[in-house]
Design a protein around this motif. Structure first.
Motif, PDB file in Angstrom:
ATOM      1  N   ARG A   1       0.817  -1.207   0.000  1.00  0.00           N
ATOM      2  CA  ARG A   1       0.000   0.000   0.000  1.00  0.00           C
ATOM      3  C   ARG A   1       0.856   1.265   0.000  1.00  0.00           C
ATOM      4  NH1 ARG A   1      -1.837   3.593   3.446  1.00  0.00           N
ATOM      5  NH2 ARG A   1      -0.668   2.640   5.138  1.00  0.00           N
TER       6      ARG A   1
ATOM      7  N   THR B   1       0.766   4.140  -3.030  1.00  0.00           N
ATOM      8  CA  THR B   1       0.420   5.545  -2.827  1.00  0.00           C
ATOM      9  C   THR B   1       1.599   6.459  -3.146  1.00  0.00           C
ATOM     10  OG1 THR B   1       0.983   5.319  -0.469  1.00  0.00           O
ATOM     11  CG2 THR B   1      -1.321   5.029  -1.094  1.00  0.00           C
TER      12      THR B   1
ATOM     13  N   ASP C   1      -7.067   6.478   2.766  1.00  0.00           N
ATOM     14  CA  ASP C   1      -6.079   6.773   1.733  1.00  0.00           C
ATOM     15  C   ASP C   1      -5.893   8.279   1.534  1.00  0.00           C
ATOM     16  OD1 ASP C   1      -4.141   5.874  -0.104  1.00  0.00           O
ATOM     17  OD2 ASP C   1      -5.456   6.358  -1.771  1.00  0.00           O
TER      18      ASP C   1
ATOM     19  N   SER D   1     -12.408   9.108  -2.209  1.00  0.00           N
ATOM     20  CA  SER D   1     -12.057   7.932  -1.416  1.00  0.00           C
ATOM     21  C   SER D   1     -13.348   7.325  -0.892  1.00  0.00           C
ATOM     22  CB  SER D   1     -11.138   8.331  -0.256  1.00  0.00           C
ATOM     23  OG  SER D   1     -10.923   7.256   0.614  1.00  0.00           O
TER      24      SER D   1
END
Length: 804
Positions: free
Chosen positions: A172, A176, A207, A293
């Motif tokens: 993750r 990102t 996020d 999101s």
């Protein structure tokens, strides 16, 4: 309100007393290899085959499970068939896992400062190299199985006509980080992969990082309420109930199951798409546009570049009107081939699924800045249209101004389609046989495939032809106006009125890799351990012949506080000036960490200790000496900074002057949403006129974003610095800053912010007396009006003023 970038002046509360040094990472193995002339490729995460195999297993089990549901016939699987079904499922999963392993093993990628390249294929090799400039959107998707292992999919949207490129799966944090890097390169910023590692990390739940500002968050209650009142859901439930009742009465339920089951599955699928997939829906503003999101089990984070939005549709069903709810969909360039609605679990064209009027205005100000849709004059088609549209002909409207063209239609569900003139791709006139017999025609304004379908329906033929031809002219004019002028890097101010950022940075011996963050008026870069360069945006440079007047006044204010110890670190401007047409200041680098960013992840116990010290800081500010404009010998209420620093005869006169701009501009909007807005404003002025106090220094924007925290030797975290004084700074009532410390907490986006604000109010009452609650309420209303023009504050403003 002033926007303070997270962690601009500091990066860790444990380093409060020592200068904070920028990291200087050593070259990675990949960089060293690239330097030698051979690039080292990478594979996705090793758990990728397992995640993909799990998805196949779920699909196979659901497929066989559906075939085992009895329907009155003998061609369904029985429980006794499991002895051969289960081995078949196991074989399918093994083959899926093997295929996934082969796909993972032969998938390699390179994402560095020079190229973006993805290689796939075992037998037939495919190497795809994508230009950074062609990237339109980069999304991060986290299905449930991947999310459990901290993995994410990176989805790259390229130009129209090109397929979506997927990179499954990465950690993750890597996904990102690469997303931020690729978005920066897509926007033309010269940066490196290593630079993005220093940016604030994204939350695993949303996020979103502390550098991104949430604009609208849809509560689960409203999301579920909007879904239950949607026409799609009500029609599906109605069909299931009618079919079930009829089949029960005639005792043919087993034979009707083949028809009932698809309806039930469709209903469950609708719940998944409209509730689970849209759960915790957040529209946020990032440095690269907007970010959506959403998701309960599967988390999807979608980047929405504002310049890629080609049009929008605002919908309101008849059942939503009592609640004043709206849905907003947009056409996004490059997403049309995916369907563009919430049938997609990954990409979506839904900008707001269930929004209030205030939230709708916040979104419109970001997507269509400067456009007032309510001011667009709409025309109706001829009255004879009602012969062919008897049920909703009266709802048909169209109109335009110098920025957008608008069409409306619908009674049970009212749709308003809006297309900026510059986004018009083509215009066509259509005329069916019935229209031809009545001398009518419809004008279509075409945008990329998506939910927006702007049609001026059933116009008189002459009006349709005139609208089509003039719309082509408006589109051409808008595109010419939107084309950016050539950039110059020379030193001649007439050639470079606002300068080039990289040129200015080079004069200071730094580059964009020293970027720390951005605020409402400037971008901040590290000069060294103790200084930062604040480079003001080009659009904030248009202030007349004295571009540094504000900075010089602010520097003078800070110099007046030199040697004054109130227990807080205060800003200091070391130098102001203008270079290459850009205003700048060199500031002392604040120690500690941005309070707002720290609050987002702090435990409640530590949080309230820090908030208690925040109240102390608000009270301590009144101990700062007032500048000459207020005359320290005879303290007076005054505006200390801004275009017109001056004294006032009373607190009421000062605050009335501060409200003048808000009531002239932002209060126009409030009047649309608050029928009693003028009464609220009159009462606020009466309450302020009753306040008796001595003038003291007031920050005027004392939210957590303008405070810094550090960790003491005993381990507690407390507020140790206040920054970003601005034209909001006054010689006024010190209780205004006490109110700011309490009320602006409610603008923070962390669980428990409202409860913390109520707790801090109780602490203030214990220290300053119960009557402080009244004045906190008065200044809450003052700030609600004063900051109502700020889209991020506008919903909060409405909450403060309703019911007053």
């Amino acid at each position: 309100m002033s926007e303070t970038p997270s962690d601009i002046h500091g990066s860790d509360v444990d380093q409060a007393t020592d200068p904070i040094r920028l990291p200087n990472p050593a070259p990675s193995a990949q960089q060293a290899t690239a330097a030698a002339g051979v690039k080292q490729t990478e594979r996705p995460h090793p758990l990728t085959p397992f995640i993909r195999g799990w998805v196949v297993l779920v699909a196979v089990v659901l497929g066989f499970g559906r075939e085992m549901v009895p329907d009155g016939s003998n061609d369904r699987y029985q429980v006794s068939d499991l002895h051969w079904i289960l081995p078949l499922v196991a074989v399918a999963v093994v083959f899926a896992g093997l295929a996934g392993f082969i796909n993972w093993y032969f998938t390699r990628f390179v994402i560095d400062d020079e190229e973006l390249r993805i290689e796939t294929g075992a037998l037939f090799k495919n190497s795809k190299r994508i230009s950074f400039e062609r990237l339109q959107s980069i999304d991060v998707l986290q299905p449930l199985a991947a999310r459990m292992f901290g993995l994410a999919e990176l989805r790259l949207e390229v130009g129209a006509g090109d397929s979506t490129t997927k990179l499954r799966y990465l950690s993750r944090s890597s996904a990102t980080q690469l997303r931020d890097y690729l978005l920066a390169r897509a926007h033309g910023e010269r940066t490196s992969v290593a630079d993005t590692a220093a940016r604030p990390p994204a939350s695993p739940l949303t996020d979103l990082s502390t550098a991104e500002r949430p604009l609208v968050t849809i509560s689960p209650q409203r999301l579920v309420g909007g879904f239950l009142l949607s026409s799609d859901w009500l029609l599906t439930v109605g069909a299931v109930l009618v079919l079930f009742v009829v089949t029960t009465v005639f005792q043919v339920v087993p034979y009707a199951l083949p028809g009932l089951i698809p309806l039930v599955i469709g209903g469950l699928s609708m719940i998944s798409r409209r509730v689970f997939a849209q759960f915790n829906f957040t529209l946020a503003e990032s440095g690269r546009g907007l970010r959506v999101s959403r998701g309960l089990t599967n988390l999807a984070s979608q980047s929405v570049p504002v310049d890629r939005i080609q049009g929008l549709r605002i919908s309101q069903s008849i059942l939503w009107r009592p609640f004043d709810w709206y849905r907003v969909d947009v056409d996004i360039l490059g997403y049309g081939s995916q369907g563009g609605d919430d049938n997609q679990s990954d990409a979506t064209s839904v900008l707001l699924p269930v929004a209030t009027t205030a939230e709708l205005r916040v979104a419109l100000r970001r997507v269509l800045p400067g456009v007032d849709l309510d001011a667009v004059v709409l025309e109706r088609p001829p009255r004879r249209v009602r012969w062919i549209r008897p049920f909703d002909g009266w709802t048909l409207r169209y109109g335009y101004d110098d920025r957008v063209i608008v069409s409306e239609h619908g009674w049970l569900i009212h749709h308003r389609n809006v297309v900026p003139h510059a986004k018009t791709q083509s215009v066509r006139i259509e005329q069916g046989p019935l229209q031809r017999s009545m001398s009518l025609a419809s004008v279509h304004v075409d945008t990329p495939k998506g939910p927006v379908n702007l049609v001026a329906q059933h116009l008189a033929v002459s009006s349709a032809r005139r609208l089509a031809l003039t719309q082509l002219d408006r589109a051409a004019t808008a595109r010419r106006a939107a084309t950016p002028a050539p950039r110059h890097t020379g030193t001649d101010p007439t050639l470079a009125p606002f300068g080039d950022e990289e040129t200015v940075l080079a004069r200071f011996g730094i580059g964009t890799d020293q970027f720390l963050g951005a605020g409402g008026e400037s971008r901040v870069f590290a000069l060294d351990d103790s200084r930062v360069l604040r480079l003001y945006h080009a659009d904030s440079d248009q202030r007349g012949s004295e571009p540094t007047r504000h900075e010089e006044a602010l520097a003078s204010l800070y110099r007046g506080w030199a040697g004054v110890d109130i227990g807080l670190e205060l800003p200091q401007i070391l130098e102001v000036g203008q270079l290459e047409g850009r205003r700048f200041s060199i500031d002392r680098r604040m120690s500690g960490r941005d309070f707002s960013g720290w609050l987002a992840s702090a435990p409640e116990g530590e949080r309230r200790i820090a908030l208690d010290s925040f109240l102390d800081a608000a009270l301590a500010l009144q101990g700062l000496p007032l500048p000459a404009v207020a005359d320290a010998a005879q303290p007076a209420f005054a505006r200390l900074l801004g275009d017109e620093p001056r004294r006032f005869a009373s607190l009421a006169d000062l605050l009335d002057s501060q409200l003048e701009l808000a009531t002239r501009l932002g209060f126009v909007e409030l009047r649309h949403e608050l029928p009693h807005a003028d009464h609220v404003l009159a009462r606020l002025r009466r309450d302020i006129a009753e306040r008796v106090c001595r003038p003291a220094l007031v920050h005027g924007d004392l939210g957590p974003g303008n405070a810094y925290v550090s960790r003491r030797p005993d381990g507690s975290v407390v507020v140790t610095g206040i920054g970003d004084f601005s034209p909001h700074t006054l010689a006024a009532d010190p209780l205004m800053d006490v109110t700011g410390a309490i009320a602006f907490l409610e603008l923070e986006h962390y669980p428990g912010a409202d409860a913390d604000a109520q707790w801090l109010l109780q602490v203030a009452r214990e220290r300053l007396g119960d009557d402080i609650a009244h004045w906190v309420d008065v200044y809450r209303r003052f700030y609600a009006v004063y900051y109502s023009m700020d889209p991020a504050v506008h919903p909060w403003s409405l909450r403060q003023l309703r019911g007053r």
